[in-house]
Design an enzyme around this catalytic site. Structure first.
Site, mmCIF file in Angstrom:
data_model
loop_
_atom_site.group_PDB
_atom_site.id
_atom_site.type_symbol
_atom_site.label_atom_id
_atom_site.label_comp_id
_atom_site.label_asym_id
_atom_site.label_seq_id
_atom_site.Cartn_x
_atom_site.Cartn_y
_atom_site.Cartn_z
ATOM 1 N N GLU A 122 -24.026 22.373 14.833
ATOM 2 C CA GLU A 122 -23.901 22.126 13.152
ATOM 3 C C GLU A 122 -25.237 21.466 12.770
ATOM 4 O O GLU A 122 -25.396 20.557 13.373
ATOM 5 C CB GLU A 122 -22.672 21.385 13.106
ATOM 6 C CG GLU A 122 -21.350 22.313 13.572
ATOM 7 C CD GLU A 122 -20.149 21.031 13.239
ATOM 8 O OE1 GLU A 122 -20.338 20.091 12.814
ATOM 9 O OE2 GLU A 122 -19.141 21.564 13.708
ATOM 10 N N CYS A 154 -40.276 -18.213 19.419
ATOM 11 C CA CYS A 154 -40.542 -19.773 18.787
ATOM 12 C C CYS A 154 -39.570 -20.654 19.613
ATOM 13 O O CYS A 154 -38.243 -20.426 19.726
ATOM 14 C CB CYS A 154 -39.965 -19.639 17.437
ATOM 15 S SG CYS A 154 -39.412 -21.443 16.652
ATOM 16 N N ASP A 192 -27.557 15.260 5.784
ATOM 17 C CA ASP A 192 -28.105 13.970 5.362
ATOM 18 C C ASP A 192 -27.162 13.474 4.218
ATOM 19 O O ASP A 192 -27.815 13.522 3.072
ATOM 20 C CB ASP A 192 -29.480 13.765 5.211
ATOM 21 C CG ASP A 192 -29.898 12.463 5.571
ATOM 22 O OD1 ASP A 192 -29.106 11.766 5.740
ATOM 23 O OD2 ASP A 192 -31.233 12.079 5.392
ATOM 24 N N CYS A 239 -41.692 -22.776 11.315
ATOM 25 C CA CYS A 239 -41.276 -24.167 11.730
ATOM 26 C C CYS A 239 -42.683 -25.119 12.373
ATOM 27 O O CYS A 239 -42.552 -25.985 12.564
ATOM 28 C CB CYS A 239 -40.216 -24.300 12.468
ATOM 29 S SG CYS A 239 -40.117 -23.832 14.234
ATOM 30 N N CYS A 258 -35.504 -24.585 13.838
ATOM 31 C CA CYS A 258 -36.436 -23.524 13.180
ATOM 32 C C CYS A 258 -35.478 -22.888 12.109
ATOM 33 O O CYS A 258 -34.624 -22.027 12.313
ATOM 34 C CB CYS A 258 -36.961 -22.509 14.124
ATOM 35 S SG CYS A 258 -37.709 -21.021 13.309
ATOM 36 N N CYS A 287 -44.959 -21.063 15.739
ATOM 37 C CA CYS A 287 -44.087 -20.316 14.856
ATOM 38 C C CYS A 287 -44.623 -20.548 13.441
ATOM 39 O O CYS A 287 -44.774 -21.601 12.917
ATOM 40 C CB CYS A 287 -42.745 -20.833 15.024
ATOM 41 S SG CYS A 287 -41.501 -20.294 13.657
ATOM 42 N N LYS A 295 -31.703 14.505 16.877
ATOM 43 C CA LYS A 295 -32.652 14.162 15.707
ATOM 44 C C LYS A 295 -33.832 15.137 15.617
ATOM 45 O O LYS A 295 -34.465 15.233 16.788
ATOM 46 C CB LYS A 295 -32.866 13.074 15.596
ATOM 47 C CG LYS A 295 -31.630 11.986 15.396
ATOM 48 C CD LYS A 295 -31.133 12.247 13.942
ATOM 49 C CE LYS A 295 -30.211 11.144 13.819
ATOM 50 N NZ LYS A 295 -30.626 9.722 13.310
ATOM 51 N N TYR A 327 -16.407 19.188 8.772
ATOM 52 C CA TYR A 327 -16.589 19.574 10.389
ATOM 53 C C TYR A 327 -15.686 18.854 11.158
ATOM 54 O O TYR A 327 -16.205 18.957 12.450
ATOM 55 C CB TYR A 327 -18.177 19.022 10.323
ATOM 56 C CG TYR A 327 -18.595 17.796 9.761
ATOM 57 C CD1 TYR A 327 -18.046 16.736 10.707
ATOM 58 C CD2 TYR A 327 -19.522 17.733 8.836
ATOM 59 C CE1 TYR A 327 -18.158 15.285 10.044
ATOM 60 C CE2 TYR A 327 -19.824 16.362 8.532
ATOM 61 C CZ TYR A 327 -19.234 15.296 9.069
ATOM 62 O OH TYR A 327 -19.658 13.906 8.740
ATOM 63 N N LYS A 353 -27.041 18.873 10.799
ATOM 64 C CA LYS A 353 -26.573 17.197 10.611
ATOM 65 C C LYS A 353 -27.050 17.221 9.085
ATOM 66 O O LYS A 353 -28.194 16.948 8.880
ATOM 67 C CB LYS A 353 -27.297 16.350 11.661
ATOM 68 C CG LYS A 353 -26.922 14.926 11.318
ATOM 69 C CD LYS A 353 -27.374 14.052 12.406
ATOM 70 C CE LYS A 353 -26.774 12.750 12.243
ATOM 71 N NZ LYS A 353 -26.926 11.929 11.078
ATOM 72 N N LEU A 388 -22.138 8.744 15.937
ATOM 73 C CA LEU A 388 -22.609 9.620 17.083
ATOM 74 C C LEU A 388 -23.771 8.941 17.855
ATOM 75 O O LEU A 388 -24.548 8.123 17.004
ATOM 76 C CB LEU A 388 -22.997 10.956 16.475
ATOM 77 C CG LEU A 388 -22.023 11.982 15.789
ATOM 78 C CD1 LEU A 388 -22.825 12.872 15.102
ATOM 79 C CD2 LEU A 388 -21.054 12.304 17.033
ATOM 80 N N ASP A 423 0.968 -1.045 -0.019
ATOM 81 C CA ASP A 423 0.016 -0.036 0.021
ATOM 82 C C ASP A 423 0.797 1.204 0.088
ATOM 83 O O ASP A 423 0.522 2.105 -0.784
ATOM 84 C CB ASP A 423 -0.819 0.017 1.339
ATOM 85 C CG ASP A 423 -1.995 -0.878 0.958
ATOM 86 O OD1 ASP A 423 -2.347 -1.630 0.027
ATOM 87 O OD2 ASP A 423 -2.953 -0.969 2.075
#
Ligand code: IVH
Length: 694
Positions: free
Chosen positions: A126, A436, A130, A421, A442, A418, A325, A237, A128, A93, A43
């Site tokens: 700041e 289950c 997307d 199964c 299963c 279930c 959020k 940032y 956030k 975060l 590398d």
């Protein structure tokens, strides 16, 4: 010409010849790496070639070749991007969803730092963004490398693509340090996104669901000319490796970024304390729709760097930053069916199948209903109109049934067997989840465990994702994790055959086997997490690895635990962060022969690397067990523990013969007495701090 001639000494003729030579060498190295999966350069050597190429192009821009390696990533047709390890990990975060969560965040910072009431905690707020995070590396003030976040430890080389983003400077002023890694977000603005989708539709190409997907699709193009034609922007940032930090606060860092020509979000604010931080949040939430790009919250960072350093990290997230959020976006739609999914621990989870609806830019057609009680409480029925919401990456949820719409005919009846199964599905008293009882017989549980085993944060086997795990399971080729590691042997022996299987050409098969082989040595915490034991998440897996160090030591201790050995249980519970639920889950797992047999089979195929403390410097505390008692004056208990661990010590909660040091604060009580009886050495808080300085 000597190929080591310094770039500054090259004549234009020599430079042109050197660029041709470098283009050839790098193309050959890329082909070896991508197409033959057999790198012929280290590398470091490869990086040196690319850097020299970039430096010559920077000095003689007019000589840059059309086939220049800096305009191209990989060898066409490349299978993917070159992998690059981050010099400093790229973190994620923790999230806050309310003002209370934010108050808790500030409170935890204050407690950790033991701040007096009078001391204010300045926070930088700041937006956030997307988008997708990137890391861009400048060496000698030139942009030499761009990398995606990847799993945080290792990302993909997107140098050529990042170089096409006009917002990012290719050169830094003389005042910038020799090594500077800047981190930030690549995103697509709302207008650019709409225009791109229009163009795509007109050209009969696929359109993108939202700006984030469009940005991701544009950045991860093997042909950087496509990336260049896409309307991508960036904000910076954070930083990674830096040879010289000349700022004392995050705010000063942002100012420095601006001075060096980086795009910094103009809505970033410095807030004196929680109240101002919450105002910044409300302001951004209010203006959100009118911003030219999507944001999904606010990121707060403790401004003072000395505090950031002391606060450090837990798991993958810093203690000094948090993402607050925005409230989830909602939409109305109808429930077409309610299905039951069976997870890897057998939990039956009801899922609402919905008439597709767009929520926050994404088309949603499934939403979780959590469990039996939730369905009953909300009385969700097939045929109802419901309100659904999604917040960030969280699975969409059914919030409530719309009161003003016609109702479905009958209440939903939760199954007691279930659906996969047919085994009885049991719901223990006091628990919300019905499970289950089929265990590994299963198929749903077995296949979910397999998917978990290969997933990114577990064994991270490239090219063996959910789809392949299901395919191999259905074919009967891989019934349990250890089967993965015998696939190649069985294919060679002709016991299984990929011939005629869609998507499995010679190259994909070779890549799959190489990816599997690459995981024959894994860090112990990953292996423990990959087993999918209840209550053992990544953090707990790490704690277990830290405690037992090697796979044999862990399995041996777990066998004793499962056999009811009190000392084995005490050793576990003595560890901070490991409690009864974890001990019970481990005892249950190791109490089942099919689990221990599978672990033994795995141990024959792969080697778990003994636990190595990431940042631990050799110190007088390396490998020692310490216990804290009494009130410390200079450090909070949590900071003291974090420091001890950073010095390579194990922190236990009670004094025993195994304790090496008892660190005593004021008013130490019974622990100090016990230490004296056992002859355990004691340290004062100052004595402990001094150990970290040497
Ligand atoms: S700081 C230790 N700042 O959010 C620093 N992240 O949920 C870690 N993001 O992976 C990141 N805007 O991709 C930071 N102003 C901002 C951000 C931001 C968006 C993204 C980033 C990160 C994710 C974490």
């Amino acid at each position: 010409m000597n190929t080591q001639t310094p770039v500054e000494a090259l004549s234009p003729l020599e430079a042109a010849a050197e660029l041709a030579r470098l283009a050839r060498l790098i193309a050959a190295a890329d082909a070896a790496y991508y197409q033959k999966d057999a790198p012929d350069l280290t590398d470091a050597d490869y990086d040196a070639l690319r850097r020299r190429n970039a430096a010559i192009e920077a000095r003689f821009p007019e000589l840059a070749r059309t086939d220049s390696p800096s305009r191209r990533v990989g060898a066409a047709p490349a299978e993917g991007f070159r992998k690059v390890r981050h010099a400093a990990p790229m973190l994620s975060l923790d999230n806050a969803f309310s003002a209370e969560d934010m108050a808790e965040f500030v409170g935890s910072v204050r407690r950790f730092l033991k701040l007096p009431e009078s001391e204010a905690v300045d926070l930088i707020a700041e937006p956030k963004i997307d988008g997708l995070s990137f890391s861009a590396r400048y060496e000698d003030r030139r942009l030499v490398r761009g990398v995606t976040r990847g799993d945080g430890a290792e990302g993909e080389d997107i140098t050529a693509n990042l170089m096409t983003i006009a917002d990012l400077p290719h050169a830094l002023p003389a005042s910038a340090p020799a090594v500077f890694e800047v981190r930030g977000e690549v995103f697509m603005g709302k207008a650019g996104f709409a225009a791109l989708n229009r163009r795509q539709a007109e050209a009969g190409e696929k359109t993108f669901a939202n700006p984030r997907n469009a940005a991701a699709g544009s950045l991860r193009q093997l042909d950087p000319q496509i990336t260049a034609a896409r309307p991508l922007s960036a904000f910076a940032y954070a930083w990674g490796e830096v040879s010289e930090v000349s700022w004392a606060s995050h705010w000063e860092f942002l100012e420095t970024l601006k001075a060096w020509g980086f795009p910094v979000n103009p809505r970033s604010r410095r807030c004196a304390g929680l109240a101002e931080a919450l105002t910044a949040f409300d302001d951004l939430d209010r203006d959100r729709a009118s911003l030219p790009y999507d944001i999904d919250g606010v990121v707060y960072k403790v401004d003072r760097l000395d505090w950031q350093r002391r606060l450090g990290f837990v798991s993958r997230a810093p203690r000094w930053a948090i993402a607050h959020k925005f409230a989830a976006e909602q939409a109305r739609t109808t429930v077409e069916a309610i299905d039951i999914q069976v997870g890897r621990t057998g939990a039956l989870t009801p899922v609402a199948r919905l008439a597709p609806v767009t929520v926050g830019g994404v088309v949603v057609s499934n939403a979780t209903l959590h469990n039996e009680d939730e369905i009953r409480r909300k009385d969700v029925r097939v045929g109802d109109t419901v309100i659904v919401q999604r917040a960030g990456d969280v699975i969409p949820q059914v919030v409530a049934v719309a009161a003003d719409a016609p109702r479905g005919p009958a209440p939903y009846v939760f199954p007691e067997t279930c659906p996969v199964c047919g085994s009885h599905a049991q719901r223990p008293d006091g628990e919300a989840i019905r499970r289950c009882t089929g265990g590994l017989t299963c198929p749903a549980q077995a296949v979910e465990r397999l998917k978990h085993f290969v997933s990114r944060n577990a064994m991270n086997i490239d090219g063996l994702g959910d789809k392949a795990a299901e395919e191999f399971f259905d074919l009967g080729w891989v019934k349990r994790p250890s089967d993965i590691f015998s696939l190649q042997r069985r294919a060679t022996a002709g016991e299984i055959s990929f011939a005629g299987r869609k998507g499995w050409g010679a190259t994909s098969i070779a890549n799959l086997f190489a990816a599997i082989d690459a995981r024959r040595a894994v860090p112990l915490p990953r292996l423990i997490f990959a087993l999918g034991i209840r209550h053992i998440g990544e953090t707990t897996a790490r704690e277990l690895a830290r405690l037992y160090r090697t796979l044999p030591a862990w399995t041996e201790a777990m066998a004793r635990l499962a056999a009811g050995n009190e000392a084995a249980r005490a050793e576990l519970l003595d560890r901070d962060g490991l409690g009864d639920a974890v001990a019970d889950a481990l005892a249950e797992f190791f109490g089942e022969d099919h689990n221990t047999a599978e672990l033994a089979r795995l141990a024959e195929e792969i080697a778990a690397e003994p636990f190595a403390e990431a940042a631990a410097q050799a110190s007088p505390l390396t490998g020692k067990t310490v216990v804290f008692t009494g009130a410390l004056t200079r450090l909070s208990r949590n900071e003291a523990k974090a420091r001890a661990e950073a010095m390579g010590a194990k922190v236990a909660s009670s004094v025993s013969a195994k304790t090496d040091y008892l660190i005593v604060g004021a008013d130490a009580g019974s622990k100090a007495k016990k230490a004296a009886e056992l002859g355990v050495e004691t340290l004062t808080e100052d004595g402990f701090l001094a150990m970290g300085e040497g």
